[in-house]
Design a protein around this motif. Structure first.
Motif, mmCIF file in Angstrom:
data_model
loop_
_atom_site.group_PDB
_atom_site.id
_atom_site.type_symbol
_atom_site.label_atom_id
_atom_site.label_comp_id
_atom_site.label_asym_id
_atom_site.label_seq_id
_atom_site.Cartn_x
_atom_site.Cartn_y
_atom_site.Cartn_z
ATOM 1 N N GLY A 8 2.452 -18.686 -37.301
ATOM 2 C CA GLY A 8 1.775 -19.531 -36.321
ATOM 3 C C GLY A 8 0.751 -18.827 -35.458
ATOM 4 N N LYS A 9 0.484 -17.570 -35.755
ATOM 5 C CA LYS A 9 -0.482 -16.822 -34.949
ATOM 6 C C LYS A 9 -1.623 -16.329 -35.831
ATOM 7 N N ALA A 10 -2.821 -16.404 -35.303
ATOM 8 C CA ALA A 10 -3.974 -15.826 -36.000
ATOM 9 C C ALA A 10 -3.920 -14.318 -35.814
ATOM 10 N N VAL A 11 -3.968 -13.601 -36.919
ATOM 11 C CA VAL A 11 -3.927 -12.145 -36.877
ATOM 12 C C VAL A 11 -5.015 -11.607 -37.795
ATOM 13 N N GLN A 12 -5.359 -10.359 -37.584
ATOM 14 C CA GLN A 12 -6.281 -9.706 -38.500
ATOM 15 C C GLN A 12 -5.791 -8.305 -38.782
ATOM 16 N N ALA A 13 -6.138 -7.851 -39.974
ATOM 17 C CA ALA A 13 -5.703 -6.522 -40.402
ATOM 18 C C ALA A 13 -6.874 -5.825 -41.068
ATOM 19 N N ASP A 14 -6.991 -4.562 -40.785
ATOM 20 C CA ASP A 14 -8.036 -3.748 -41.399
ATOM 21 C C ASP A 14 -7.525 -3.278 -42.756
ATOM 22 N N ALA A 15 -7.609 -4.188 -43.743
ATOM 23 C CA ALA A 15 -7.103 -3.907 -45.084
ATOM 24 C C ALA A 15 -8.093 -4.462 -46.102
ATOM 25 N N GLU A 16 -8.065 -3.882 -47.281
ATOM 26 C CA GLU A 16 -8.892 -4.386 -48.378
ATOM 27 C C GLU A 16 -8.365 -5.754 -48.811
ATOM 28 N N SER A 17 -9.237 -6.591 -49.316
ATOM 29 C CA SER A 17 -8.847 -7.949 -49.695
ATOM 30 C C SER A 17 -7.820 -7.981 -50.830
ATOM 31 N N ASP A 18 -7.793 -6.940 -51.660
ATOM 32 C CA ASP A 18 -6.838 -6.921 -52.767
ATOM 33 C C ASP A 18 -5.518 -6.234 -52.413
ATOM 34 N N THR A 19 -5.369 -5.833 -51.165
ATOM 35 C CA THR A 19 -4.106 -5.236 -50.720
ATOM 36 C C THR A 19 -3.015 -6.300 -50.808
ATOM 37 N N PRO A 20 -1.881 -5.989 -51.431
ATOM 38 C CA PRO A 20 -0.800 -6.975 -51.472
ATOM 39 C C PRO A 20 -0.392 -7.408 -50.062
ATOM 40 N N LEU A 21 -0.142 -8.695 -49.926
ATOM 41 C CA LEU A 21 0.263 -9.257 -48.641
ATOM 42 C C LEU A 21 1.460 -8.507 -48.062
ATOM 43 N N LEU A 22 2.386 -8.096 -48.904
ATOM 44 C CA LEU A 22 3.554 -7.337 -48.447
ATOM 45 C C LEU A 22 3.139 -6.148 -47.597
ATOM 46 N N TRP A 23 2.165 -5.380 -48.073
ATOM 47 C CA TRP A 23 1.760 -4.163 -47.368
ATOM 48 C C TRP A 23 0.927 -4.470 -46.139
ATOM 49 N N VAL A 24 0.218 -5.580 -46.145
ATOM 50 C CA VAL A 24 -0.482 -5.988 -44.924
ATOM 51 C C VAL A 24 0.549 -6.333 -43.859
ATOM 52 N N LEU A 25 1.561 -7.103 -44.242
ATOM 53 C CA LEU A 25 2.608 -7.464 -43.285
ATOM 54 C C LEU A 25 3.325 -6.223 -42.748
ATOM 55 N N ARG A 26 3.770 -5.366 -43.637
ATOM 56 C CA ARG A 26 4.573 -4.207 -43.235
ATOM 57 C C ARG A 26 3.753 -3.112 -42.570
ATOM 58 N N ASP A 27 2.674 -2.700 -43.221
ATOM 59 C CA ASP A 27 1.938 -1.517 -42.765
ATOM 60 C C ASP A 27 0.882 -1.805 -41.706
ATOM 61 N N HIS A 28 0.275 -2.966 -41.777
ATOM 62 C CA HIS A 28 -0.805 -3.274 -40.837
ATOM 63 C C HIS A 28 -0.337 -4.123 -39.662
ATOM 64 N N LEU A 29 0.661 -4.973 -39.897
ATOM 65 C CA LEU A 29 1.130 -5.869 -38.833
ATOM 66 C C LEU A 29 2.515 -5.489 -38.308
ATOM 67 N N SER A 30 3.106 -4.423 -38.841
ATOM 68 C CA SER A 30 4.415 -3.910 -38.412
ATOM 69 C C SER A 30 5.524 -4.952 -38.491
#
Length: 152
Positions: A8-30
């Protein structure tokens, strides 16, 4: 930069577009509740909801989730089905090691959100591909049945 709607929150992550969502959630969004299991969408540990559908985040590029509603284990309990599943998981003492449980809960919640009176066959189909090395499948089924009584 990837822009996502997570829990429910707008977030942004400094990740490549092909980065798996799993790693964006874990590594970029903690957000470490979603687990890495196999990296090939075979075990279900990485399951999240994208627009209400259980999705394996380990093989989903973050760009494929942009503009969609992503729900993770951290927020699944805010829904009626999610809360019922979490309560039933505790009542039925489902987890042993607990590693697969976030994925199991996400798949079970998606099932109850779309089918509040699942049959055993419905449960089997919805939970197929969610592997529990501790083999708590009997308790998982009992918890889903218990939760279904509180959702319908």
């Amino acid at each position: 930069m990837i822009r996502l709607n997570v829990n429910g929150k707008a977030v942004q992550a400094d990740a490549e577009s092909d980065t798996p969502l799993l790693w964006v959630l874990r590594d970029h969004l903690s957000m470490t509740g979603t687990k890495f299991g196999c990296g090939m969408a075979l075990c279900g540990a990485c399951t999240v909801h994208i627009n209400g559908q259980p999705t394996r985040s380990c093989i989903t590029p973050a760009s494929a989730a942009a503009g969609k509603k992503i729900i993770t284990i951290e927020a699944v309990g805010t829904t009626k089905a999610g809360k019922a599943i979490q309560d039933a998981w505790i009542a039925e003492d489902v987890p042993q090691c607990g590693y697969c449980q976030s994925g199991q809960i996400m798949s079970a919640t998606a099932l109850l959100a779309s089918n509040s009176k699942p049959t055993d066959a419905d449960i089997d189909a919805a939970m197929a591909g969610n592997i529990c090395r501790c083999a708590t499948y009997v308790r998982i089924r009992a918890a889903i049945k218990r939760a279904a009584k509180n959702v319908s």
